[in-house]
Scaffold this active site. Structure first.
Site, mmCIF file in Angstrom:
data_model
loop_
_atom_site.group_PDB
_atom_site.id
_atom_site.type_symbol
_atom_site.label_atom_id
_atom_site.label_comp_id
_atom_site.label_asym_id
_atom_site.label_seq_id
_atom_site.Cartn_x
_atom_site.Cartn_y
_atom_site.Cartn_z
ATOM 1 N N LYS A 154 0.817 -0.948 0.068
ATOM 2 C CA LYS A 154 -0.016 -0.251 0.107
ATOM 3 C C LYS A 154 0.896 1.109 0.049
ATOM 4 O O LYS A 154 1.896 1.405 0.442
ATOM 5 C CB LYS A 154 -0.749 -0.241 1.005
ATOM 6 N N GLY A 155 0.333 2.453 -0.446
ATOM 7 C CA GLY A 155 0.990 3.567 -0.577
ATOM 8 C C GLY A 155 1.461 4.155 0.793
ATOM 9 O O GLY A 155 0.902 4.052 1.929
ATOM 10 N N LYS A 172 7.633 1.272 1.290
ATOM 11 C CA LYS A 172 8.237 0.327 0.470
ATOM 12 C C LYS A 172 9.632 0.639 0.029
ATOM 13 O O LYS A 172 10.675 0.072 -0.339
ATOM 14 C CB LYS A 172 7.507 0.414 -0.937
ATOM 15 N N SER A 208 11.872 2.883 1.653
ATOM 16 C CA SER A 208 12.799 2.739 2.826
ATOM 17 C C SER A 208 13.460 1.166 2.717
ATOM 18 O O SER A 208 14.530 1.167 2.773
ATOM 19 C CB SER A 208 12.271 3.203 3.804
ATOM 20 N N ASP A 238 7.569 3.372 -9.521
ATOM 21 C CA ASP A 238 6.531 4.152 -9.045
ATOM 22 C C ASP A 238 6.751 5.589 -9.717
ATOM 23 O O ASP A 238 7.809 6.221 -9.477
ATOM 24 C CB ASP A 238 6.851 4.330 -7.341
ATOM 25 N N ASN A 287 6.068 -2.949 8.882
ATOM 26 C CA ASN A 287 6.980 -1.816 9.217
ATOM 27 C C ASN A 287 6.309 -0.600 10.220
ATOM 28 O O ASN A 287 4.958 -0.639 10.458
ATOM 29 C CB ASN A 287 7.285 -1.069 7.921
HETATM 30 N N1 LIG Z 1 10.378 2.487 10.111
HETATM 31 C C1 LIG Z 1 10.151 3.542 9.886
HETATM 32 N N2 LIG Z 1 10.484 4.427 11.125
HETATM 33 C C2 LIG Z 1 10.365 5.993 10.495
HETATM 34 N N3 LIG Z 1 9.964 6.386 9.430
HETATM 35 C C3 LIG Z 1 9.861 5.579 8.524
HETATM 36 C C4 LIG Z 1 9.869 4.365 8.659
HETATM 37 N N4 LIG Z 1 9.374 3.492 7.283
HETATM 38 C C5 LIG Z 1 9.499 4.632 6.470
HETATM 39 N N5 LIG Z 1 9.440 5.779 7.144
HETATM 40 C C6 LIG Z 1 9.239 7.137 6.735
HETATM 41 O O1 LIG Z 1 8.009 7.187 6.146
HETATM 42 C C7 LIG Z 1 7.778 7.993 4.875
HETATM 43 C C8 LIG Z 1 7.383 6.790 3.953
HETATM 44 O O2 LIG Z 1 8.277 6.023 3.716
HETATM 45 P P1 LIG Z 1 8.534 5.379 1.872
HETATM 46 O O3 LIG Z 1 8.686 6.657 1.055
HETATM 47 O O4 LIG Z 1 9.541 4.382 2.207
HETATM 48 O O5 LIG Z 1 7.269 4.939 1.898
HETATM 49 P P2 LIG Z 1 6.264 4.172 0.529
HETATM 50 O O6 LIG Z 1 5.592 3.029 0.860
HETATM 51 O O7 LIG Z 1 7.418 3.929 -0.345
HETATM 52 O O8 LIG Z 1 5.877 5.371 0.027
HETATM 53 P P3 LIG Z 1 4.943 5.642 -1.613
HETATM 54 O O9 LIG Z 1 3.755 4.711 -1.517
HETATM 55 O O10 LIG Z 1 4.512 7.179 -1.391
HETATM 56 O O11 LIG Z 1 6.084 5.452 -2.501
HETATM 57 C C9 LIG Z 1 9.279 8.424 4.881
HETATM 58 O O12 LIG Z 1 9.403 9.688 5.353
HETATM 59 C C10 LIG Z 1 10.294 7.542 5.589
HETATM 60 O O13 LIG Z 1 11.427 8.119 5.847
#
Ligand SMILES: Nc1ncnc2c1ncn2[C@@H]1O[C@H](COP(=O)(O)OP(=O)(O)OP(=O)(O)O)[C@@H](O)[C@H]1O
Length: 391
Positions: free
Chosen positions: A77-78, A82, A84, A106, A328
């Protein structure tokens, strides 16, 4: 603050690894630091007490041990983390000696933000601050579209028929352009661009030394379309190929009646057959448990878990191998919870219970990843996160 002042005095040649050591000596667990013109900016992580929380072992030894090339797709999910998780995995692979490529499929890229480096522009760029080669790519559909055009040239069905001496039939089929067909298939240029890149990585000799390819995929819907795309094209291309053969046979008969030389099958353009073969290759790679694994990333909320369960069901139907589930942003252990934290923790425990009772998710290896007290940005922070998740 004192620590940051001290760190600012560290020489401009200091590497991120030695900065890690400095952070450790100061009693911190990690340092998310960037060096810009001799100045260091960043965040110190004091989360040693959280480390125990990431109990679910990912069996990273299994992931890293094989020398043969492996594809890892991280999806969910968004906003669940993902990027990180994908970036931290890529850094970890590279640190273990695997030349690695990390690719974002993405359209709303965040690899540059995650690495805190400019990785934009639609081309492979080296990630700074990693020991082994690590290249990153944010796929830019517009650039890829031009690349596809360059590669395929003008492959309209009309042109093919013209070259076969069948131009007069072309009007009946309309100007059916291969590129239009690909675009019209609606899964979207993003997925086509990603597939095209997978093919390049598989076929081009300059990428053969990269033994790990990590995909930071788009949120669930896009990714499912990406995985089903090769099948879709395979059947479309089959239909067009059949039609082409029928027309060729009819034209041969027509020409021989009028005393013209028969068209030789081997003279026919075979771009569609080649495309079909390449699509089959991608489809097989996505489904091959020896080469590919899809890792589902989620957070401990009922909505995210439900979506992950549906995602796993779809991936299972598509025969895409899935073994691991990352939960996560779990609240770290604490001795003195405020009311809010203790309510959230209770809720998260309940949700973890839901995973255990979910028929789709309960069989997966559960990896627990804590919510850190700072945003994860930059290679040192990704290394730190990677050491918590991938062990
Ligand atoms: N375990 C964690 N602890 C603290 N912050 C986190 C953690 N995991 C992710 N984040 C933070 O949450 C935010 C979103 O993370 P990320 O970009 O990795 O998600 P995503 O699923 O790839 O998002 P999208 O779907 O928008 O691409 C970022 O600011 C990231 O630093």
């Amino acid at each position: 603050m004192a620590a940051l002042l001290l760190l600012n005095r560290v020489s401009r040649t200091t590497s991120s690894i030695s900065l890690h050591r400095v952070a450790g000596a100061l009693g911190f667990d990690s340092l998310n630091a960037q060096i810009h013109g001799g100045r260091i900016s960043g965040t110190l992580f004091r989360v040693r007490s959280l480390a125990t929380l990431a109990e679910g072992a990912s069996r990273f030894d299994e992931m890293v041990s094989v020398n043969q090339r492996k594809f890892y797709l991280l999806g969910g999910k968004g906003g669940v983390g993902k990027t990180s998780c994908a970036a931290s995995l890529a850094v970890k692979f590279a640190s273990h000696g695997h030349p690695t490529i990390v690719v974002s499929t993405d359209p709303a890229h965040s690899l540059s933000d995650s690495f805190s480096q400019d990785l934009s522009g639609g081309v492979l760029k080296p990630v700074q601050g990693v020991d082994s080669p690590l290249l990153a790519l944010e796929i830019t559909p517009e650039i890829m579209k031009d690349e596809i055009k360059r590669q395929t040239g003008d492959k309209s069905v009309k042109n093919m028929m013209d070259s076969m001496g069948l131009g007069m039939f072309a009007g009946e089929l309309g100007d059916l352009n291969l590129e239009d067909m690909l675009n019209a298939a609606s899964p979207g240029i993003d997925e086509i661009a990603a597939i095209s890149k997978v093919l390049q990585f598989m076929e081009a000799p300059e990428y053969s030394r990269f033994t790990r390819i990590v995909f930071d995929t788009a949120p669930t819907g896009h990714t499912l379309r990406l995985l089903s795309l090769p099948d879709f094209y395979d059947s479309s291309i089959s239909k067009i190929t059949k039609l082409k053969k029928k027309i060729t046979a009819a034209a041969s008969a027509f020409k021989s009646v009028f005393g013209k030389k028969e068209i030789q099958q081997q003279e026919l353009p075979n771009e569609l057959d080649q495309l079909k073969e390449r699509m089959e290759k991608v489809r097989n790679v996505f489904r091959d448990a020896n080469t590919t694994e899809f890792v589902i990333v989620t957070i401990p909320t009922v909505m995210a878990i439900n979506e992950s369960s549906r995602l796993h069901a779809s991936l299972r139907k598509e025969n895409v191998p899935v073994h691991r589930l990352i939960v996560n942003q779990l609240l770290p252990q604490s001795e003195s919870d405020c009311k809010f934290c203790s309510m959230r923790r209770k809720e998260q425990t309940r949700v973890l219970g839901l995973i255990q009772n979910d028929t789709e998710l309960s069989g997966l290896k559960l990896i627990q990843s804590p919510l850190l007290d700072a945003e994860i940005r930059g290679v040192p922070a990704l290394k730190f996160m990677g050491d918590l998740i991938w062990k």
